[in-house]
Motif scaffolding. Structure first.
Motif, PDB file in Angstrom:
ATOM      1  N   THR A 221       0.844  -1.187   0.000  1.00  0.00           N
ATOM      2  CA  THR A 221       0.000   0.000   0.000  1.00  0.00           C
ATOM      3  C   THR A 221       0.884   1.243   0.000  1.00  0.00           C
ATOM      4  O   THR A 221       2.109   1.161   0.144  1.00  0.00           O
ATOM      5  N   LYS A 222       0.267   2.389  -0.145  1.00  0.00           N
ATOM      6  CA  LYS A 222       1.021   3.640  -0.094  1.00  0.00           C
ATOM      7  C   LYS A 222       1.702   3.813   1.262  1.00  0.00           C
ATOM      8  O   LYS A 222       2.840   4.285   1.343  1.00  0.00           O
ATOM      9  N   ALA A 223       1.017   3.388   2.313  1.00  0.00           N
ATOM     10  CA  ALA A 223       1.589   3.480   3.657  1.00  0.00           C
ATOM     11  C   ALA A 223       2.812   2.582   3.790  1.00  0.00           C
ATOM     12  O   ALA A 223       3.807   2.963   4.416  1.00  0.00           O
TER      13      ALA A 223
ATOM     14  N   LYS B 286       6.588   3.851   4.582  1.00  0.00           N
ATOM     15  CA  LYS B 286       7.238   3.312   5.772  1.00  0.00           C
ATOM     16  C   LYS B 286       8.694   2.959   5.502  1.00  0.00           C
ATOM     17  O   LYS B 286       9.546   3.051   6.391  1.00  0.00           O
ATOM     18  N   VAL B 287       8.992   2.572   4.267  1.00  0.00           N
ATOM     19  CA  VAL B 287      10.367   2.225   3.899  1.00  0.00           C
ATOM     20  C   VAL B 287      11.302   3.401   4.148  1.00  0.00           C
ATOM     21  O   VAL B 287      12.425   3.243   4.637  1.00  0.00           O
TER      22      VAL B 287
ATOM     23  N   ARG C  68      15.630   3.402   9.292  1.00  0.00           N
ATOM     24  CA  ARG C  68      16.994   3.934   9.359  1.00  0.00           C
ATOM     25  C   ARG C  68      17.968   3.157   8.482  1.00  0.00           C
ATOM     26  O   ARG C  68      18.810   3.747   7.803  1.00  0.00           O
ATOM     27  N   ASN C  69      17.865   1.831   8.500  1.00  0.00           N
ATOM     28  CA  ASN C  69      18.796   1.021   7.724  1.00  0.00           C
ATOM     29  C   ASN C  69      18.703   1.305   6.227  1.00  0.00           C
ATOM     30  O   ASN C  69      19.686   1.176   5.503  1.00  0.00           O
ATOM     31  N   VAL C  70      17.519   1.658   5.754  1.00  0.00           N
ATOM     32  CA  VAL C  70      17.358   1.972   4.328  1.00  0.00           C
ATOM     33  C   VAL C  70      18.173   3.198   3.968  1.00  0.00           C
ATOM     34  O   VAL C  70      18.915   3.215   2.970  1.00  0.00           O
TER      35      VAL C  70
END
Length: 323
Positions: A209-211, A215-216, A220-222
């Motif tokens: 979903t858009k949420a 969220k990605v 922090r790791n992203v």
């Protein structure tokens, strides 16, 4: 039992074919730097123009990665998109052999950047969806290692040899052919991956979903892995773009010797790219990342390396082996 065996066969097929997809991305992308000592004088191109070409290609590569890889999650058509992009970047490689000016070269490489950008995320997501938990790190390591084995070790030897023997234009024509063949194989045999979750002991297909997407960007790791990857790609792209020209202009090495030197460097990168992810299945992702940062960059003190090390050692969190 037959179903399990069939699943393993498909997993193995997927690893092999995606190995070649990733390898061809880097073969086609890095080939410009390898043949530039021959191509540049013919088209009256300067080192500055080479740098601009590599930079613009990378810019569109990055923009396309974010847009189309995200789009593939929402529309759920990863197979179709991957096949299209493989065909397009192969055609862009062929068109590179037809260019007669700097502007034409820029245009063909923009097309290549747009097409190649989403390939890696598409490959990774497809393989992750089809891989058994115990082989995720190994499978991704094998596929990722193609960038070094084909793009780093084989590409300089192959493209320089072709350019010397047949001309740089013919070199681009020839290296475009494998991509078209791989695209046809993908079209015929690749299955559309199904993203599933277990719910009440039943599996249901899901789409983000858009949420979920937003969220990605809160993870922090992203962000930290993005910084680490960016710092290292700056180094790799600069090295592969200008090292061949530097060796040709500043040493007495012949074209074949330069190709072999670059190939040896790529071969060593291949060994690390395959071995390290496989080890991460056993001892964890973060420990392996720290070990290889020390091995590869110590005692370098470049700002790029310092920033990457800070992210890796001080802020990046580890995940369990079944992430």
């Amino acid at each position: 039992m037959n179903g399990l065996s069939k699943s393993k066969r498909y997993e193995n097929f997927l690893v092999i074919i995606m190995f070649f997809v990733v390898g061809l991305v880097f073969l086609d992308r890095l080939s410009l730097g390898f043949v530039f000592p021959i191509m540049g004088p013919d088209l009256n191109l300067s080192n500055t123009q080479l740098g601009l070409t590599v930079g613009i290609t990378s810019l569109f590569f990055g923009i396309s990665t974010l847009i189309f890889a995200s789009l593939s999650d929402f529309i759920g058509k990863k197979k179709v998109m991957l096949v299209i992009f493989v065909f397009v970047f192969s055609i862009a490689t062929l068109l590179t052999g037809l260019v007669g000016s700097f502007i034409a070269l820029i245009m063909t490489r923009i097309i290549m950047g747009l097409a190649e950008g989403p390939v890696m995320p598409l490959v990774q997501s497809i393989v992750m969806a089809e891989s058994s938990e115990k082989r995720r790190g190994f499978n991704m390591g094998v596929i990722q290692s193609a960038s070094s084995l084909i793009g780093g070790a084989m590409a300089p030897v192959l493209t320089v040899s072709l350019a010397v023997a047949l001309g740089w234009r013919s070199a681009f024509y020839i290296i475009a052919i494998p991509g078209i063949i791989v695209g046809l194989i993908l079209w015929k045999y690749l299955r559309e991956p199904k993203l599933v979750v277990e719910q009440d002991e039943e599996q249901q297909m899901v789409k983000p979903t858009k949420a979920d997407y937003l969220k990605v960007f809160k993870t922090r790791n992203v962000w930290l892995c993005t910084i680490i990857g960016t710092c290292n790609m700056v180094f790799i792209l600069t090295l592969t773009a200008f090292l061949p020209t530097m060796l040709a202009n500043s040493t007495n090495y012949k074209e074949a010797q330069i190709g072999m030197l670059l190939g040896a460097m790529g071969l060593m990168m291949f060994v690390g790219q395959m071995g390290a992810p496989a080890l991460s299945d056993r001892i964890g992702r973060l420990p392996i990342l720290k070990i290889f940062f020390i091995y590869c960059h110590f005692p370098s003190n470049h700002d790029r390396i310092i920033l990457s090390k800070l992210c890796c050692f001080n802020y990046l969190n580890d995940y369990p082996l079944d992430w």
